[in-house]
Design a protein around this motif. Structure first.
Motif, PDB file in Angstrom:
ATOM      1  N   GLY A 213       0.260  -8.111  -9.724  1.00 40.28           N
ATOM      2  CA  GLY A 213       0.055  -7.200  -7.977  1.00 40.28           C
ATOM      3  C   GLY A 213      -0.825  -7.619  -7.121  1.00 40.28           C
ATOM      4  O   GLY A 213       0.148  -6.779  -6.220  1.00 40.28           O
ATOM      5  N   GLY A 214      -1.656  -8.085  -7.214  1.00 42.26           N
ATOM      6  CA  GLY A 214      -2.414  -9.270  -5.483  1.00 42.26           C
ATOM      7  C   GLY A 214      -1.433  -9.786  -4.931  1.00 42.26           C
ATOM      8  O   GLY A 214      -1.486  -9.500  -3.800  1.00 42.26           O
ATOM      9  N   VAL A 215      -0.725 -10.346  -5.578  1.00 43.91           N
ATOM     10  CA  VAL A 215       0.448 -11.470  -4.918  1.00 43.91           C
ATOM     11  C   VAL A 215       1.510  -9.954  -4.630  1.00 43.91           C
ATOM     12  O   VAL A 215       1.982 -10.113  -3.218  1.00 43.91           O
ATOM     13  CB  VAL A 215       1.361 -12.147  -5.815  1.00 43.91           C
ATOM     14  N   ASN A 216       1.922  -8.940  -4.883  1.00 40.77           N
ATOM     15  CA  ASN A 216       3.302  -8.100  -4.825  1.00 40.77           C
ATOM     16  C   ASN A 216       2.028  -6.709  -3.081  1.00 40.77           C
ATOM     17  O   ASN A 216       2.762  -6.550  -2.252  1.00 40.77           O
ATOM     18  CB  ASN A 216       3.091  -6.708  -5.594  1.00 40.77           C
ATOM     19  N   ALA A 217       0.432  -7.310  -3.175  1.00 48.89           N
ATOM     20  CA  ALA A 217       0.378  -6.092  -1.997  1.00 48.89           C
ATOM     21  C   ALA A 217       0.039  -7.620  -1.193  1.00 48.89           C
ATOM     22  O   ALA A 217       0.091  -7.138   0.007  1.00 48.89           O
ATOM     23  CB  ALA A 217      -1.588  -5.851  -2.596  1.00 48.89           C
ATOM     24  N   SER A 218       0.089  -8.708  -1.227  1.00 51.34           N
ATOM     25  CA  SER A 218       0.531  -9.567   0.247  1.00 51.34           C
ATOM     26  C   SER A 218       1.615  -9.349   0.430  1.00 51.34           C
ATOM     27  O   SER A 218       1.844  -9.345   1.620  1.00 51.34           O
ATOM     28  CB  SER A 218      -0.269 -10.764  -0.314  1.00 51.34           C
ATOM     29  N   LEU A 219       2.959  -9.458  -0.516  1.00 48.74           N
ATOM     30  CA  LEU A 219       3.563  -9.469   0.811  1.00 48.74           C
ATOM     31  C   LEU A 219       3.960  -8.004   1.577  1.00 48.74           C
ATOM     32  O   LEU A 219       4.538  -7.477   1.948  1.00 48.74           O
ATOM     33  CB  LEU A 219       4.640  -8.879  -1.097  1.00 48.74           C
ATOM     34  N   SER A 220       3.600  -6.739   0.299  1.00 50.41           N
ATOM     35  CA  SER A 220       3.511  -5.413   1.480  1.00 50.41           C
ATOM     36  C   SER A 220       2.712  -5.054   2.575  1.00 50.41           C
ATOM     37  O   SER A 220       3.236  -4.410   3.516  1.00 50.41           O
ATOM     38  CB  SER A 220       3.119  -4.495   0.163  1.00 50.41           C
ATOM     39  N   ALA A 221       1.673  -6.310   2.636  1.00 51.76           N
ATOM     40  CA  ALA A 221       0.574  -6.638   4.082  1.00 51.76           C
ATOM     41  C   ALA A 221       2.182  -7.851   4.818  1.00 51.76           C
ATOM     42  O   ALA A 221       1.158  -6.467   5.835  1.00 51.76           O
ATOM     43  CB  ALA A 221       0.003  -6.911   3.983  1.00 51.76           C
ATOM     44  N   ALA A 222       3.151  -7.869   4.523  1.00 45.99           N
ATOM     45  CA  ALA A 222       4.300  -8.386   5.259  1.00 45.99           C
ATOM     46  C   ALA A 222       5.087  -7.584   6.396  1.00 45.99           C
ATOM     47  O   ALA A 222       6.035  -7.683   7.637  1.00 45.99           O
ATOM     48  CB  ALA A 222       4.811  -9.477   4.538  1.00 45.99           C
ATOM     49  N   ASP A 223       4.708  -6.309   5.596  1.00 44.97           N
ATOM     50  CA  ASP A 223       5.774  -5.172   5.971  1.00 44.97           C
ATOM     51  C   ASP A 223       5.366  -4.041   6.362  1.00 44.97           C
ATOM     52  O   ASP A 223       5.563  -3.158   6.628  1.00 44.97           O
ATOM     53  CB  ASP A 223       6.308  -4.658   4.613  1.00 44.97           C
ATOM     54  N   ASP A 224       3.592  -4.506   7.008  1.00 44.77           N
ATOM     55  CA  ASP A 224       2.557  -3.644   7.471  1.00 44.77           C
ATOM     56  C   ASP A 224       2.178  -2.193   6.535  1.00 44.77           C
ATOM     57  O   ASP A 224       2.318  -1.078   7.151  1.00 44.77           O
ATOM     58  CB  ASP A 224       3.182  -2.954   8.437  1.00 44.77           C
ATOM     59  N   LYS A 225       2.875  -2.758   5.363  1.00 43.82           N
ATOM     60  CA  LYS A 225       2.135  -1.757   4.113  1.00 43.82           C
ATOM     61  C   LYS A 225       0.904  -2.144   3.066  1.00 43.82           C
ATOM     62  O   LYS A 225       0.863  -2.520   2.851  1.00 43.82           O
ATOM     63  CB  LYS A 225       3.253  -1.314   3.178  1.00 43.82           C
ATOM     64  N   PRO A 226      -0.249  -2.385   3.934  1.00 39.29           N
ATOM     65  CA  PRO A 226      -1.898  -3.047   3.743  1.00 39.29           C
ATOM     66  C   PRO A 226      -1.989  -1.756   2.044  1.00 39.29           C
ATOM     67  O   PRO A 226      -2.120  -1.119   1.998  1.00 39.29           O
ATOM     68  CB  PRO A 226      -2.715  -2.846   4.657  1.00 39.29           C
ATOM     69  N   VAL A 227      -2.311  -2.835   1.089  1.00 42.95           N
ATOM     70  CA  VAL A 227      -2.186  -2.535   0.180  1.00 42.95           C
ATOM     71  C   VAL A 227      -3.987  -1.718  -0.077  1.00 42.95           C
ATOM     72  O   VAL A 227      -4.541  -2.509  -0.338  1.00 42.95           O
ATOM     73  CB  VAL A 227      -2.163  -2.549  -1.350  1.00 42.95           C
TER      74      VAL A 227
END
Length: 207
Positions: free
Chosen positions: A107-121
């Motif tokens: 989930g932490g890695v997925n959160a990093s990928l989300s940040a790349a889409d300007d969707k910080p978790v």
């Protein structure tokens, strides 16, 4: 286990079973610990190092956090939980091995990928997984078939690199008293992938 009562029932079963048969071991561990291996793993409930490695109490010194990350050496302000545990393991316990263990579906890695889409978790999660920012950029620049898994592997490399920024780690590695390792656990398949320290490639450990 979903309730506190189930936790207490689990404890009762532990006392009747494992503890009863290993009481002398626990008594010995009450006088101190002397593990040779430190594992830095993810906090994910599905990737329990002691279970994966069939380890007994006292054999592993384990630190778990979101995405099994090690921050770079920093003596500045703030609270440094991972760094404190690392310092204790290396300078006090004098562990001989440190293993960074990632896992599938992190989930932490997925959160990093989300940040790349300007969707910080999250308020705390996003700054923490920003430790993966450079690794994420490198991974995405290669346009991998599975960005999640590629970043899970790259995150292990990042933590291994950051370990060497700690002077007490670097000193013991160079003297041959400490070895650093990487591994990744495939949850769905129950497979452990071990990182080759020379090539950086991961391969399945034969069961």
């Amino acid at each position: 286990m979903r309730t506190p009562e189930e936790l207490k029932n689990g404890y009762r079963a532990f006392r009747r079973g494992v503890y009863k048969h290993q009481a002398s071991l626990y008594e010995e561990l009450g006088r101190g610990q002397d593990p040779d291996i430190m594992i830095i793993a993810c906090a994910d409930s599905r990737a329990e190092p002691a279970d994966i490695f069939n380890a007994a109490p006292g054999q592993l010194f384990v630190v778990r956090n979101v995405a099994n990350l090690v921050p770079p050496y920093d003596q500045g302000g703030g609270l440094h939980g991972v760094s404190a545990a690392l310092e204790f393991a290396v300078t006090a316990l004098k562990v001989k091995h440190i293993l960074i263990m990632g896992h599938g579906g992190c989930g932490g890695v997925n959160a990093s990928l989300s940040a790349a889409d300007d969707k910080p978790v999250g308020h705390f999660i996003a700054p923490w997984v920003s430790l993966l920012d450079q690794a994420r950029k490198d991974v995405l620049s290669r346009d991998p078939e599975d960005p999640q898994r590629a970043l899970e592997f790259a995150g292990i490399d990042t933590s291994l690199k950051n370990l060497m920024s700690f002077p007490f780690v670097e000193e013991r590695v160079k003297s041959g008293d400490l070895e650093l390792h990487g591994a990744w656990f495939a949850i769905a398949e129950g497979e452990l992938h071990w990182r080759d320290s020379g090539t950086g490639e991961f391969s399945v450990v034969e069961a």
